[in-house]
Design a protein around this motif. Sequence first.
Motif, mmCIF file in Angstrom:
data_model
loop_
_atom_site.group_PDB
_atom_site.id
_atom_site.type_symbol
_atom_site.label_atom_id
_atom_site.label_comp_id
_atom_site.label_asym_id
_atom_site.label_seq_id
_atom_site.Cartn_x
_atom_site.Cartn_y
_atom_site.Cartn_z
ATOM 1 N N ALA A 1 -42.679 31.468 18.132
ATOM 2 C CA ALA A 1 -43.787 31.093 19.020
ATOM 3 C C ALA A 1 -45.106 31.673 18.524
ATOM 4 O O ALA A 1 -46.143 30.993 18.541
ATOM 5 C CB ALA A 1 -43.500 31.572 20.444
ATOM 6 N N GLN B 1 -45.555 24.437 26.311
ATOM 7 C CA GLN B 1 -46.808 25.173 26.488
ATOM 8 C C GLN B 1 -47.607 25.188 25.182
ATOM 9 O O GLN B 1 -48.837 25.019 25.199
ATOM 10 C CB GLN B 1 -46.521 26.604 26.944
ATOM 11 N N SER C 1 -41.428 24.493 29.449
ATOM 12 C CA SER C 1 -40.861 25.331 28.387
ATOM 13 C C SER C 1 -41.966 25.928 27.521
ATOM 14 O O SER C 1 -43.097 25.421 27.486
ATOM 15 C CB SER C 1 -39.911 24.516 27.517
ATOM 16 N N LEU C 2 -41.627 26.977 26.799
ATOM 17 C CA LEU C 2 -42.606 27.591 25.912
ATOM 18 C C LEU C 2 -43.033 26.621 24.814
ATOM 19 O O LEU C 2 -44.211 26.574 24.434
ATOM 20 C CB LEU C 2 -42.034 28.877 25.299
ATOM 21 N N LEU D 1 -38.241 32.269 26.787
ATOM 22 C CA LEU D 1 -38.318 32.035 25.346
ATOM 23 C C LEU D 1 -37.319 30.949 24.957
ATOM 24 O O LEU D 1 -37.587 30.111 24.102
ATOM 25 C CB LEU D 1 -38.011 33.330 24.595
ATOM 26 N N ALA E 1 -48.898 29.053 31.251
ATOM 27 C CA ALA E 1 -47.644 29.642 31.728
ATOM 28 C C ALA E 1 -47.043 28.872 32.886
ATOM 29 O O ALA E 1 -47.743 28.212 33.657
ATOM 30 C CB ALA E 1 -47.882 31.088 32.131
ATOM 31 N N ASN F 1 -35.626 27.605 25.586
ATOM 32 C CA ASN F 1 -35.984 26.379 26.302
ATOM 33 C C ASN F 1 -34.941 25.980 27.341
ATOM 34 O O ASN F 1 -35.248 25.280 28.309
ATOM 35 C CB ASN F 1 -36.200 25.228 25.311
ATOM 36 N N PHE G 1 -49.659 32.374 27.510
ATOM 37 C CA PHE G 1 -48.378 31.669 27.519
ATOM 38 C C PHE G 1 -47.371 32.529 28.264
ATOM 39 O O PHE G 1 -47.396 33.752 28.146
ATOM 40 C CB PHE G 1 -47.871 31.438 26.090
ATOM 41 N N GLY G 2 -46.474 31.902 29.035
ATOM 42 C CA GLY G 2 -45.486 32.748 29.674
ATOM 43 C C GLY G 2 -44.806 32.156 30.883
ATOM 44 O O GLY G 2 -44.632 30.946 31.008
ATOM 45 N N ASP G 3 -44.455 33.062 31.803
ATOM 46 C CA ASP G 3 -43.660 32.717 32.981
ATOM 47 C C ASP G 3 -44.430 33.030 34.258
ATOM 48 O O ASP G 3 -45.668 33.052 34.255
ATOM 49 C CB ASP G 3 -42.321 33.446 32.918
ATOM 50 N N ILE H 1 -43.324 36.812 28.637
ATOM 51 C CA ILE H 1 -42.178 35.925 28.830
ATOM 52 C C ILE H 1 -40.910 36.617 28.339
ATOM 53 O O ILE H 1 -40.971 37.482 27.467
ATOM 54 C CB ILE H 1 -42.422 34.594 28.067
ATOM 55 N N PHE I 1 -48.782 36.633 25.347
ATOM 56 C CA PHE I 1 -47.472 36.097 25.677
ATOM 57 C C PHE I 1 -46.810 37.060 26.654
ATOM 58 O O PHE I 1 -46.688 38.255 26.374
ATOM 59 C CB PHE I 1 -46.592 35.991 24.429
#
Length: 354
Positions: free
Chosen positions: A202, A134, A130-131, A118, A112, A120, A35-37, A167, A165
């Motif tokens: 999360a 995800q 958005s997380l 984190l 991601a 939204n 999960f992430g960016d 992010i 994670f």
Amino acid sequence: MSPQSLCYRLLLLVLHFAFSSSRATAGNVSAIIVFGDSTVDTGNNNFIPTVAKANFPPYGCDFDGGVATGRFSNGRLVTDFVSEMLGLPSSVPAYLDTGYTIDQLATGLSFASAGAGLDNLTAKFTTAISLSQQLEYFEEFIERLKLAKGHSVADEIISEALYIFSIGTNDFILNYFALPIRRAQYTTLEYVAYLIGLADAAVRDAYRLGARKIGFTGLGPFGCIPAERTLNLDETGGCNEEYNQVAMRFNAELQDAVRKLNRGLAGAQVVYADTYSVLSTIVANPSDYGFDENVAQGCCGTGRIETSVLCGLEEPLTCQDPNKYLFFDSAHPSERACKIIANDILNSALRVFL
């Protein structure tokens, strides 16, 4: 027994334990779920309407086949290397890429999205995934996996997977420090606390869905990325130390949150992965790691401000050897830097999962 026979038996014994150890290491983690960016987006943004894309040259110039996959790098990302080091596939599929089968996704996938945070609100500004979305995709994936593999096998894959994670940086550089909304609501320290609460939530959501082996990476020294050096009006070309102080404060509070999560989530192991230390060490001593001394510029374009669509420039404006650079564009590490970071966190925080 002759010396030759003894040596032969010892060699067989060593090979046996080496082979057994290798199998055990790979077997301890069933999949890598991310999960992430943009630090870990392996191509999800290719499939959504956003300008935050990297599916064109020079991105991917060192990826297998020279393909621009959507990764914000010249090649693979940290999570790709972690996957390979765990005995899993050498690249992590993007969940939204329908070219992957459920069998391929069962050994690893990334939800991601470049531009996500984190908060939204950060994803709304950048039109990223958005997380919270995800995590909804993760729930959807679990149902797909159960349908394909059966509940028992799916449950085992989910419980034995490693969750990463990565992010939080965008919440500061694309949201809090760039736009007025959150600054009108929170002081910097209050916003850090707000983000830590979202990080905690999360992880708890992932735990509720079956995650038990969880790594949460801290923020790097984002005040030292080329774009922030360029925009640093107090010391042009120098690191923005205010931003680095914020990153360190966030990381300290994240470590405290991780300790609380471990006390409160039965059967889970949550670890904090420190990326700040390795990156700040490279920034201070780039030649020790084989990088060009100029860490204030990335490979793409002038190296000072270009990222995403601004990197889609002509070849003369792009460096000849990306892996001599710490940064590929003005915000993201080169493939070689990603491999160094992956080695560092796998031999420290993530070692408990081997």
